[in-house]
Design an enzyme around this catalytic site. Structure first.
Site, short mmCIF file in Angstrom:
data_model
loop_
_atom_site.label_atom_id
_atom_site.label_comp_id
_atom_site.label_asym_id
_atom_site.label_seq_id
_atom_site.Cartn_x
_atom_site.Cartn_y
_atom_site.Cartn_z
N LYS A 1 -4.98 -9.62 -7.86
CA LYS A 1 -6.18 -9.93 -7.17
C LYS A 1 -7.23 -8.68 -7.02
CE LYS A 1 -5.76 -7.78 -2.82
NZ LYS A 1 -5.70 -7.67 -1.29
N LYS B 1 0.76 -1.37 -0.02
CA LYS B 1 -0.06 -0.01 0.04
C LYS B 1 1.17 1.53 0.13
CE LYS B 1 -4.31 -1.65 1.35
NZ LYS B 1 -5.29 -2.00 2.30
N LYS C 1 -10.49 -3.42 -4.77
CA LYS C 1 -11.11 -1.91 -4.24
C LYS C 1 -10.81 -1.19 -4.66
CE LYS C 1 -13.54 -3.27 -0.17
NZ LYS C 1 -13.18 -3.49 1.30
P1 TYM Z 1 -11.23 -6.58 2.69
O1 TYM Z 1 -12.05 -5.28 3.31
O2 TYM Z 1 -9.90 -6.12 2.17
O3 TYM Z 1 -11.27 -7.82 2.65
C1 TYM Z 1 -12.49 -8.54 3.39
C2 TYM Z 1 -12.72 -9.95 2.80
O4 TYM Z 1 -13.09 -9.62 1.61
C3 TYM Z 1 -11.77 -10.43 0.70
N1 TYM Z 1 -11.48 -10.43 -0.32
C4 TYM Z 1 -10.76 -11.14 -1.57
N2 TYM Z 1 -11.19 -13.19 -1.15
C5 TYM Z 1 -10.90 -13.69 -2.48
N3 TYM Z 1 -10.60 -13.03 -3.87
C6 TYM Z 1 -10.55 -10.66 -3.29
N4 TYM Z 1 -9.79 -11.04 -4.60
C7 TYM Z 1 -10.25 -10.26 -2.71
N5 TYM Z 1 -10.44 -9.32 -1.94
C8 TYM Z 1 -10.62 -9.33 -0.91
C9 TYM Z 1 -10.73 -10.43 2.70
O5 TYM Z 1 -9.82 -11.51 2.23
C10 TYM Z 1 -11.34 -10.43 3.58
O6 TYM Z 1 -11.94 -11.63 4.13
N6 TYM Z 1 -7.67 -5.99 6.82
C11 TYM Z 1 -9.28 -6.77 6.46
C12 TYM Z 1 -10.83 -6.06 7.56
C13 TYM Z 1 -10.40 -6.52 8.92
C14 TYM Z 1 -11.28 -7.82 9.39
C15 TYM Z 1 -10.58 -7.88 10.87
C16 TYM Z 1 -10.96 -8.34 9.19
C17 TYM Z 1 -10.31 -5.99 10.23
N7 TYM Z 1 -10.52 -6.10 10.76
C18 TYM Z 1 -10.81 -8.97 11.49
C19 TYM Z 1 -11.50 -9.84 9.58
C20 TYM Z 1 -10.94 -9.81 11.60
C21 TYM Z 1 -9.72 -5.94 5.56
O7 TYM Z 1 -8.91 -5.29 4.77
O8 TYM Z 1 -10.86 -7.27 4.63
#
Ligand code: TYM
Length: 333
Positions: free
Chosen positions: A195, A111, A198
């Protein structure tokens, strides 16, 4: 006692990767676990946000959870910022986290990119500690996420272990990652080596949960592929990242294995396969999209669900934070 915690950032719209890699699995897990699903709005602040857009996105992610099938009665759905204990525990845990552990985090490096480290925000660096706080605050045992969160979860386990060792008790359970299904890493529709994300500049790289049927069909039609027809073995997909990704998406949406998908489509040209994939994606996503639109028409109702969720989460969090204060020697006054 098995307890699930997971969350998504309210930054831009959720996409097919979020749905197939995480949200869809959450829906299936709510029958077997006590579930807490959070809209991690404090995490969203680690990158610049427009206040009006952030407010909308927090509600939209909540709507997506519910529209996808999360039951707000059975599960707790809430916004991270509405339970102050997340920030408090994050501070406490940051005092138990060596910098060396944070320096290993690849997402921080990705990032920040090529920008000067001096300009990177402290919040972005500390992001994984807040994530550990999210999970450990509820003593969650299981965390269903996509593949890209694996390293953050390992850090959460390390922090929990360090805390337990320091105070010489099994206080936090070590949270288990649940990386489920075939679509744990959905790739960009424009580049099979990246990947689906967003933050990708091209909207054509992803299918958003808010896209209508026409847009879904156009995006799939324009998805990058190669000139060969579809193969009949999984091995033959290894060097064909874009084809592999579309097969994975098809299999996940259809609820069948990748091998079964290939058995159905082997020998087809992409023109035909893409039509079928678009029909399938529209059939699966349109009802969710329609329900999201219905929910978004009544923001007060969404806020009410978040408020109720915050009360339930807040009660559990406050109890655990008190226990943590006892363990570490802070007064509960
Ligand atoms: P975030 O918001 O980026 O993504 C949310 C969830 O979607 C999954 N994901 C994907 N899975 C498959 N293919 C993809 N291309 C893809 N892009 C995203 C992510 O793995 C995630 O499960 N840090 C986390 C948010 C968070 C969190 C937590 C998660 C904050 N606190 C505590 C679990 C427990 C994040 O940025 O997810």
């Amino acid at each position: 006692m098995n307890r699930i915690f997971s969350g998504m950032q309210p930054t831009r719209q959720l996409h097919l990767g979020n749905y197939l890699g995480a949200l869809r699995n959450w829906v299936a897990l709510q029958d077997g676990f006590e579930c807490i699903f959070c809209v991690v709005d404090l995490h969203a602040l680690t990158l610049p946000q427009d206040p009006a857009a952030l407010r909308r996105n927090i509600r939209e992610v909540t709507a997506a959870y519910i529209a996808a099938g999360i039951d707000p009665e059975r599960c707790i759905i809430f916004a991270q910022s509405s339970v102050a204990a997340h920030s408090e525990l994050s501070w406490i845990l940051s005092c138990h986290t060596p910098l060396g552990w944070l320096n290993r985090m690849t997402q921080f490096k990705d990032k920040v990119g090529k920008k000067a480290l001096e300009n990177a925000m402290l919040g972005l660096y500390a992001y994984p500690v807040l994530m550990a706080a999210d999970i450990l605050l509820y003593k969650a045992t299981h965390v269903p996420v996509g593949e890209d969160q694996k390293q953050h979860l390992e850090l959460s386990r390390d922090i929990a272990g360090a805390f337990n060792r320091h105070y010489d008790r099994a206080f936090f359970p070590l949270p288990e990652p649940q990386i489920l299904g075939d679509a744990t890493r959905v790739m960009s529709l424009r580049d099979g080596s990246k990947k689906m994300s967003k933050s990708d500049e091209s909207d054509y790289s992803r299918i958003n949960m808010t896209d209508d049927a026409d847009l879904i069909a156009v995006k799939i039609r324009k998805a990058r592929t190669d000139p060969e027809p579809l193969p009949d073995t999984l091995e033959a997909l290894v060097k064909r990242a874009e084809a592999d990704n579309l097969i994975t998406i098809y299999a996940a949406l259809a609820g069948i294995s990748r091998a079964e998908t290939l058995a159905q489509v082997a020998g087809q040209q992409f023109s035909q396969f893409k039509k079928d994939l678009a029909d399938l994606a529209v059939a699966k996503l349109s009802p969710i999209n329609a329900e999201m639109n219905r929910l978004m028409a009544d923001p007060a109702e969404i806020d009410l669900i978040l408020r109720r969720g915050a009360e339930r989460a807040g009660t559990m969090a406050a109890g655990h934070l008190d226990e943590i204060k006892d363990v570490i020697g802070l007064l509960r006054l």
